[in-house]
Design a protein around this motif. Sequence first.
Motif, short mmCIF file in Angstrom:
data_model
loop_
_atom_site.label_atom_id
_atom_site.label_comp_id
_atom_site.label_asym_id
_atom_site.label_seq_id
_atom_site.Cartn_x
_atom_site.Cartn_y
_atom_site.Cartn_z
N GLN B 419 62.22 26.73 44.44
CA GLN B 419 63.10 27.17 45.52
C GLN B 419 63.56 28.61 45.25
O GLN B 419 63.55 29.46 46.15
CB GLN B 419 64.30 26.23 45.61
CG GLN B 419 65.28 26.55 46.72
CD GLN B 419 66.60 25.80 46.55
OE1 GLN B 419 66.84 25.12 45.55
NE2 GLN B 419 67.47 25.92 47.55
N GLU B 422 60.68 31.11 45.67
CA GLU B 422 60.33 31.31 47.09
C GLU B 422 61.43 32.09 47.81
O GLU B 422 61.16 32.94 48.66
CB GLU B 422 60.11 29.96 47.77
CG GLU B 422 58.82 29.28 47.31
CD GLU B 422 58.72 27.84 47.78
OE1 GLU B 422 59.44 27.47 48.74
OE2 GLU B 422 57.94 27.08 47.19
N MET B 423 62.69 31.82 47.43
CA MET B 423 63.78 32.52 48.09
C MET B 423 63.73 34.01 47.76
O MET B 423 64.13 34.84 48.57
CB MET B 423 65.12 31.92 47.67
CG MET B 423 66.06 31.83 48.82
SD MET B 423 67.53 30.81 48.68
CE MET B 423 67.62 30.09 47.12
N ASN B 424 63.26 34.33 46.57
CA ASN B 424 63.18 35.74 46.17
C ASN B 424 61.95 36.45 46.74
O ASN B 424 61.76 37.63 46.49
CB ASN B 424 63.19 35.86 44.64
CG ASN B 424 64.56 35.57 44.07
OD1 ASN B 424 65.53 35.46 44.82
ND2 ASN B 424 64.65 35.46 42.76
N ASP B 425 61.11 35.71 47.46
CA ASP B 425 59.95 36.31 48.10
C ASP B 425 60.22 36.40 49.60
O ASP B 425 60.13 35.41 50.31
CB ASP B 425 58.72 35.42 47.82
CG ASP B 425 57.47 35.96 48.50
OD1 ASP B 425 57.60 36.94 49.29
OD2 ASP B 425 56.39 35.41 48.26
N PRO B 426 60.57 37.61 50.08
CA PRO B 426 61.03 37.71 51.47
C PRO B 426 59.93 37.40 52.49
O PRO B 426 60.23 37.22 53.67
CB PRO B 426 61.47 39.17 51.59
CG PRO B 426 60.83 39.88 50.46
CD PRO B 426 60.61 38.89 49.37
N ILE B 428 58.35 34.68 52.61
CA ILE B 428 58.43 33.25 52.92
C ILE B 428 59.69 33.01 53.77
O ILE B 428 60.80 33.27 53.29
CB ILE B 428 58.50 32.40 51.64
CG1 ILE B 428 57.27 32.67 50.78
CG2 ILE B 428 58.62 30.93 51.97
CD1 ILE B 428 57.28 31.96 49.44
N PRO B 429 59.52 32.53 55.01
CA PRO B 429 60.71 32.29 55.85
C PRO B 429 61.65 31.30 55.19
O PRO B 429 61.22 30.38 54.49
CB PRO B 429 60.11 31.70 57.14
CG PRO B 429 58.67 32.06 57.12
CD PRO B 429 58.28 32.17 55.68
N PHE B 430 62.96 31.50 55.44
CA PHE B 430 63.96 30.67 54.76
C PHE B 430 63.74 29.18 55.02
O PHE B 430 63.86 28.35 54.12
CB PHE B 430 65.37 31.09 55.19
CG PHE B 430 66.43 30.57 54.27
CD1 PHE B 430 66.84 31.31 53.16
CD2 PHE B 430 67.00 29.32 54.47
CE1 PHE B 430 67.80 30.82 52.29
CE2 PHE B 430 67.96 28.82 53.60
CZ PHE B 430 68.35 29.58 52.51
N LEU B 431 63.41 28.85 56.27
CA LEU B 431 63.26 27.42 56.60
C LEU B 431 62.06 26.80 55.88
O LEU B 431 62.05 25.59 55.63
CB LEU B 431 63.16 27.22 58.11
CG LEU B 431 64.52 27.27 58.81
CD1 LEU B 431 64.36 27.32 60.31
CD2 LEU B 431 65.38 26.07 58.41
N VAL B 433 61.31 27.60 52.79
CA VAL B 433 61.88 27.31 51.46
C VAL B 433 62.59 25.97 51.50
O VAL B 433 62.42 25.12 50.61
CB VAL B 433 62.85 28.44 51.04
CG1 VAL B 433 63.43 28.14 49.66
CG2 VAL B 433 62.18 29.79 51.07
N VAL B 434 63.39 25.78 52.56
CA VAL B 434 64.12 24.51 52.71
C VAL B 434 63.15 23.34 52.76
O VAL B 434 63.33 22.34 52.06
CB VAL B 434 64.99 24.55 53.99
CG1 VAL B 434 65.62 23.20 54.26
CG2 VAL B 434 66.06 25.64 53.87
N ARG B 435 62.10 23.50 53.59
CA ARG B 435 61.14 22.40 53.77
C ARG B 435 60.46 22.05 52.44
O ARG B 435 60.26 20.89 52.13
CB ARG B 435 60.10 22.82 54.82
CG ARG B 435 59.38 21.67 55.47
CD ARG B 435 58.60 22.13 56.71
NE ARG B 435 59.46 22.58 57.80
CZ ARG B 435 59.42 23.81 58.35
NH1 ARG B 435 58.56 24.72 57.90
NH2 ARG B 435 60.23 24.12 59.33
#
Lengths: 193, 495
Positions: B419, B422-426, B428-431, B433-435
């Motif tokens: 997580q 992925e969050m640090n890789d812009p 990848i859309p935030f949603l 990351v959540v999924r």
Amino acid sequence: MMFVRSFVFFLGVLATVFFGWAALVGIPDAMISEIPPPEDLPRYTDVQLFGRKIYIREGCLYCHSQQVRPEGFGSDDDRFWGRPSVPGDYVYDKPHLLGTMRTGPDLMNIGVRQPSVDWHLIHLYNPRLVSPGSIMPPYPWLFNEKPSAGPNERVLTLPDSIAPKGNVVVATEEATALTEYLLSLNRSYPVRQ
Amino acid sequence: MPRRKSDVAGSHAEFKSRDAHADEHLRISIDDSARTPTVFYFATAVGWLVVGTIAGVITSLKFNLPDFLGDIPALTFGRIRPVHLNTVMYGWASLAGAGMIVWLTARLCRVPLQWGWLQYLAAIFWNLGVLAGTVAILTGYSQGLEWLEFPTFAGALIAGGFLLFAASIVQTFRKRNVEHLYVSLWYIMASLLWFPVLYVVANLGIYQGVVEAAMNWWYGHNALATWFTPIGLAGAYYFIPKVIGRPIYSYYLGLLGFWAFALFYNWNGIHHLVGGPLPTWLVTVSIVASVMMVVPVMAVAVNHHMTTVNHFRMLRFSPTLRFVVFGSMCYTAVSFQGSLESIRSIQEVAHFTHYTIGHAHLGVYGFLTMILFGAMYYIIPRLAKWEWPYPGLIKVHFWSTAIGIAVYVTALSIGGWFQGIEMNDPSIPFLDVVRNTQPYLWARSASGVLILVGHLIFAYQFFVVIKRAGPRRFAPALFREPAPLEPATTEEQRP
């Protein structure tokens, strides 16, 4: 002898907790409380403060941070979450809502990123209507279902599949105040880093 | 504290006395004096454990099914999550710890519990405080500070309860009948000084803005440093040598570990705000102190390992030893993990993710809760004068909780790390990351259910033994009966 040893023990133990407080809270307090509030940072209005209370009551802080990390440390800048936060941005915040979790995105500048009142109201009513795949909880108790809206009430524009038959969904004062608060989250004014 | 190396034997000294018969009488009178307060603390703690675990499972399921119980305001994620934290910390762990401390202090001071009536008041105040605070969060009156959600009146009840509890413990300590103070007592007495200072300062509400954030995490981490970890370490230092029947490996390591712990742990809290809007030096100080925690942790780990070494076979028999050794191993693991986790390059990924939640549970559950279970398995039969009737259920309790926490921490460590990356890789859309966290969060929910099953089984047997019901046993409940020719384990040495 026993007494002296116990005394030294208790003194030492108290000293450790005191120095920890002094270093982590006392000295920063003395340094930071000198900082003047940024000129462009408005005080919260009463409605925004009421909305902030709803934000705390519903525990938004457990999934949303309010702190933007500096460039080169994470991707906050590239995600357009705003400039790095500074202590001055928080002078009116009590309690602080910096947060420690990003199950959802940072909200330090959500008022800039998403200025639409309607979007926020629908999102609070059911996040998945505007943000498919979101795992944010719905807050239906911030809304009322009634046959027709009153003069100053805001009606939600809902898809037919969701809209209650014969009724409209209107935002309560709590929902509009929370939205006001979210829209006030705007720390885009320039500061000295 | 000891003058000679020979009286280091702490827990051992109880058996080495000149007059074993008088010793036995003393132990009986001590157990009599601690019986009702300790059992009361334990019983209410187990109640909060069940409540807190159910709250935890509901919280976890809401990550998977966001509309689950979605139209009940009191059960919304942002309320049930702090209810989980506060009930397990201030309800379960604190009350169970208090019960253990009452009994352990009297035993280690070799004197019956003093001012025992204060303990009833303390336990009542404390429980009312937790209850009032829980209702306040559920109905929307949280203070909004993590670990400090309880409103002032609930906090005042808890602080008052703590002071009454501490008064009786200090009085017992003053009437002690021992020349030297065993390691466990240092941790207990220190926590009685530390925690009230910390809790009261944190609840005053005198700070604002980022300084309040600093105070918040000074408190949040120090609640562990000044109260919860000392409980766990006091238990580990007592029960490992006690059950094995040999003295702790090194008194000097114990001393080094204690003072290093006291010096460094207090400075750790601001590593919760790495990358935040605070002066860099402040965050750096906390990171340095967090890394320095390696010193006390190594001291404790070596001490406990060297005490247990050559006796690991006993883990097959003694429930107390198995729970406590499991807890001690988790303490070593979680502490090293914490030292690493505080470093900036690790925080850049791990901060704001489920990785931190996994770390927290490895500490509070794998370490503290498992040691408290071990302590209860040891203490309760001595107070209730009734052996645990169902050793099979203890086995189920151990494996469901041990496997449960292992799956929990593994799932969140892996899922949380991805997580963070992925969050640090812009790109990848935030949603997304959540999924992508969902499979790990489902695994966490499953492990939570497994842990809940273990707790319900434990709670059932706890209330059976308190009522002195179930089949009566005349020997301690062990995981398996030792072979006839093997020497008996020392756990049977009880009045």
